[in-house]
Design a protein around this motif. Sequence first.
Motif, short mmCIF file in Angstrom:
data_model
loop_
_atom_site.label_atom_id
_atom_site.label_comp_id
_atom_site.label_asym_id
_atom_site.label_seq_id
_atom_site.Cartn_x
_atom_site.Cartn_y
_atom_site.Cartn_z
N GLY A 1 -8.53 -6.27 12.75
CA GLY A 1 -9.75 -5.13 12.79
C GLY A 1 -9.25 -4.09 14.04
N VAL A 2 -8.15 -4.13 14.55
CA VAL A 2 -7.63 -3.25 15.15
C VAL A 2 -6.29 -2.60 14.85
CG1 VAL A 2 -8.44 -4.40 17.46
CG2 VAL A 2 -6.39 -5.15 16.59
N ARG A 3 -6.08 -1.42 15.52
CA ARG A 3 -4.94 -0.65 15.09
C ARG A 3 -3.92 -1.08 16.08
NH1 ARG A 3 -3.71 5.56 14.59
NH2 ARG A 3 -1.88 5.71 15.51
N VAL A 4 -2.59 -1.32 15.42
CA VAL A 4 -1.40 -1.85 16.29
C VAL A 4 -0.46 -0.75 16.28
CG1 VAL A 4 0.37 -3.53 16.05
CG2 VAL A 4 -1.66 -4.09 15.35
N ASP A 5 -0.14 -0.48 17.46
CA ASP A 5 1.16 0.84 17.41
C ASP A 5 2.24 0.05 18.03
OD1 ASP A 5 -0.48 2.86 17.06
OD2 ASP A 5 -1.64 2.68 18.88
N LEU B 1 -8.77 2.70 11.72
CA LEU B 1 -8.83 1.49 12.68
C LEU B 1 -8.86 2.21 14.29
CD1 LEU B 1 -6.71 -1.51 11.22
CD2 LEU B 1 -9.00 -1.40 11.64
N GLN C 1 -5.72 3.78 6.44
CA GLN C 1 -6.18 2.48 7.23
C GLN C 1 -6.06 2.58 8.43
OE1 GLN C 1 -4.60 -1.06 7.35
NE2 GLN C 1 -6.17 -2.31 6.96
N ARG C 2 -4.82 2.97 9.10
CA ARG C 2 -4.49 2.89 10.44
C ARG C 2 -5.34 3.98 11.28
NH1 ARG C 2 -0.28 0.89 12.71
NH2 ARG C 2 0.20 2.74 14.22
N GLN D 1 -3.45 -6.02 10.09
CA GLN D 1 -4.52 -5.29 10.95
C GLN D 1 -5.84 -5.37 10.28
OE1 GLN D 1 -2.38 -1.12 12.24
NE2 GLN D 1 -2.79 -1.18 10.29
N LYS D 2 -5.91 -5.49 9.14
CA LYS D 2 -7.17 -5.59 8.73
C LYS D 2 -8.11 -6.76 8.90
CE LYS D 2 -9.41 -4.94 4.12
NZ LYS D 2 -9.25 -5.01 2.57
N THR E 1 2.78 -3.70 3.73
CA THR E 1 2.02 -4.55 3.27
C THR E 1 1.57 -5.60 4.29
OG1 THR E 1 3.32 -4.54 1.32
CG2 THR E 1 1.64 -6.10 1.48
N PRO F 1 0.76 -1.12 0.00
CA PRO F 1 -0.02 -0.07 -0.04
C PRO F 1 0.86 1.36 0.05
CG PRO F 1 0.32 -0.97 2.10
CD PRO F 1 0.92 -1.69 1.40
N VAL G 1 1.89 -5.55 7.68
CA VAL G 1 1.23 -4.80 8.97
C VAL G 1 -0.48 -4.59 8.41
CG1 VAL G 1 1.32 -3.08 10.56
CG2 VAL G 1 3.40 -4.15 10.16
N GLN G 2 -0.34 -3.98 7.34
CA GLN G 2 -1.85 -3.53 6.90
C GLN G 2 -2.72 -4.65 6.93
OE1 GLN G 2 -2.55 -1.98 2.77
NE2 GLN G 2 -3.79 -0.22 4.04
#
Lengths: 288, 444
Positions: free
Chosen positions: B102-106, A24, A20-21, B98-99, B92, A12, B94-95
């Motif tokens: 369904g959560v955002r990872v930090d 989310l 996207q982040r 995450q998808k 790629t 991406p 990580v996206q």
Amino acid sequence: MQQMTRRADPAPSRWAYKVQRLWLTPVFRTGLRTGLPVLVVALVAGIYLGNEQRRADLFAGIEGIKRDFQERPEFMVQMMSVDGANEKTLKAIHELMPANFPLSSFDLNLGELRDKIRGIDAVKDVTLQIRSGGVLQVNVTERIPVALWRGPEGVEVIDAEGVRADKLGTRIERPDLPLIVGEGAKQNVPEALELIAAAAPLKERVRGIVRVSNRRWDLVLDRDQRILLPEDDAIRALERVIALEQAKELLTRDVAVVDMRLADRPTIRMTETAHKELLRVRGVKIED
Amino acid sequence: MIELYETQRAMRGLRKAALQRGVIAILDVGTSKIACLVLRFDRTDSFVEGEDIGSMAGQAGFRVVGAATTRSRGVRFGEIDAMAETERAIRTVVQAAQKMAGVRVDHVIATFSGARPRSYGLAGAVDLDGQQVTEEDIARVLASCEVPDYGSGREVLHAQPVNFALDHRSGMIDPRGQIGNTLSCDMHMLTIDASVIQNLAYCIKRCDLELAGFANSAYVSGTSALIEDEKELGAACIDMGGGTTGISIFMRKHMIYADTVRMGGDHVTSDISMGLSVPMSTAERIKTFYGGVYATGMDDRELIDLDGDSGDWEHDRRTVSRTELIGIMRPRVEEILEEVRARLDAAGFDHLPSQQIVLTGGGSQIPGLDGLASKILGQQVRLGRPLRVHGLPQAATGPGFASAVGLCCFAAHPQDEWWDFDMPVERYPARSLQRAMKWFKDNW
């Protein structure tokens, strides 16, 4: 043949990744999903209603729709039908009606109307009902006048409970009803009526009945004659006077007061002229 | 030493914060693939007071909620070679993870195989004067270990106490509370090239992620591929990756040695590519479909089409028998295993009581490898698959995911490291603020 197609990069872009982040992120997500639509709706409504003219138009439109619904034929009251009221009461009721028919039943406040009609003197009770066919049915129960009461404000027609049913200019308008006077007379109308009924033989001569000291009754006849009745057993005392009248024509004589307050000692007071005449007949001379 | 404490402790703080938030990502940067797992920690039992230095007690219940793999780009020998390419590959994967989650990872914990790890054995001792061993004493004995000169441009990746001894009693796991005169400890220290770590940290930072820890892939695949008694009695884990082959030796549940052979499955592929003059992608396909290390008579008759699109009919219609393919692959696999053998011998693996060898990693899927390995490495060879963890997709249960799964365990149960203990007071630089604070605390 060598194919020179380049395979697309699956990665991406930096922006797609960041978006996207962001999407989310829970706060951003709820904000965008609920906060933004609410904001847009509020904004549109605010801008639309910010204009005085549009606001007036909107409210007029709503009012018009409401009116159209309320004025559908099935809700319209065409006429009023009053049962149990005499001419005078009918006139008063017609005067109380808010507007001319036909009008919508939504505009009729039956409770308030009932209270108003009850305010008429002659009406004891009233029920209102909107019948099918657009008829406002008013069933009136009138007060039955039984006596006249003369007070400081003039002559009133009262019913058996002592409640005013009508006002009269003079007593002559209702010669059929007996006259009741005195403090506390209104509260004891049935008692007075019984006494008047008992005085039926003297009917021609009875002028009225007076409550004295809110305690006992005086029956007043013409020629300023009075029969003072006791507190208890007033009817029996009256009957004794009537018996005396029938036997000895007591009341036909020149008597001012027949005092029956003491049952074992009925007393009469003669008029001034009768007293002098008696003295003259007896030959008594009174020296001055 | 101080900077190491600070960076490692900062990452430990990040890891704890991520565990508190409940979501952390695992990133396995390999030479042939990059894998990302998203873990969700559900804090079923509460955090035990006073045990925060141990194994992150009570934080064990985790579940894999997102998993993604992508072809690695820009990585050679387990080290980042082309930063932009690697960054895109990390983005790629990580996206995608995450998808799926369904959560955002930090926060992300990374592992990599390269960077020339080197093992050191450290020893230290302190005097106790017949007192009970306290946590401070452990910090002191760890600080008393003499750090060798591991060279400039290198960084300590792991420094784990593997053994404690109190007077003459050795082999203690936890000497706290016991009474003795001398406390000594053995520590295993692993150093790597600093530039590799910096490159990886930069790549991860470019992806808006925070690096909450890193681990050597040989170590983490050992933790997931070895079973408990192998770890206890002594075993070596050979993680055969794409560009490197990692070696880690475990003893008494601690890693005591780690090394890397800079050869792996990609070298086998390039041998096939060169030997048969086919593109790398075709060579990879042939290797995975028809590869092996033992040829039989049947294999002479099994012909493999070498499809090509050069336009030359003769060139595009070649065939090769499976025996020929095995003839290309076997010497290279043998070479890798010989190299592993040499490293194990150098580490003194043959002195261990149990000499179990576990082969894992994507390269261990070559048919017949265990037979070949037992000839070279010794009799006790088995193929290892990673532990089964909660929620891991079926596609990610193969031996190629040993290090990713091991990193999950590492996140849930980190081993005590040197910097997990408070630094002894006398090691602080003079006139430091902390010292003043301590003085205040003691006197007021």
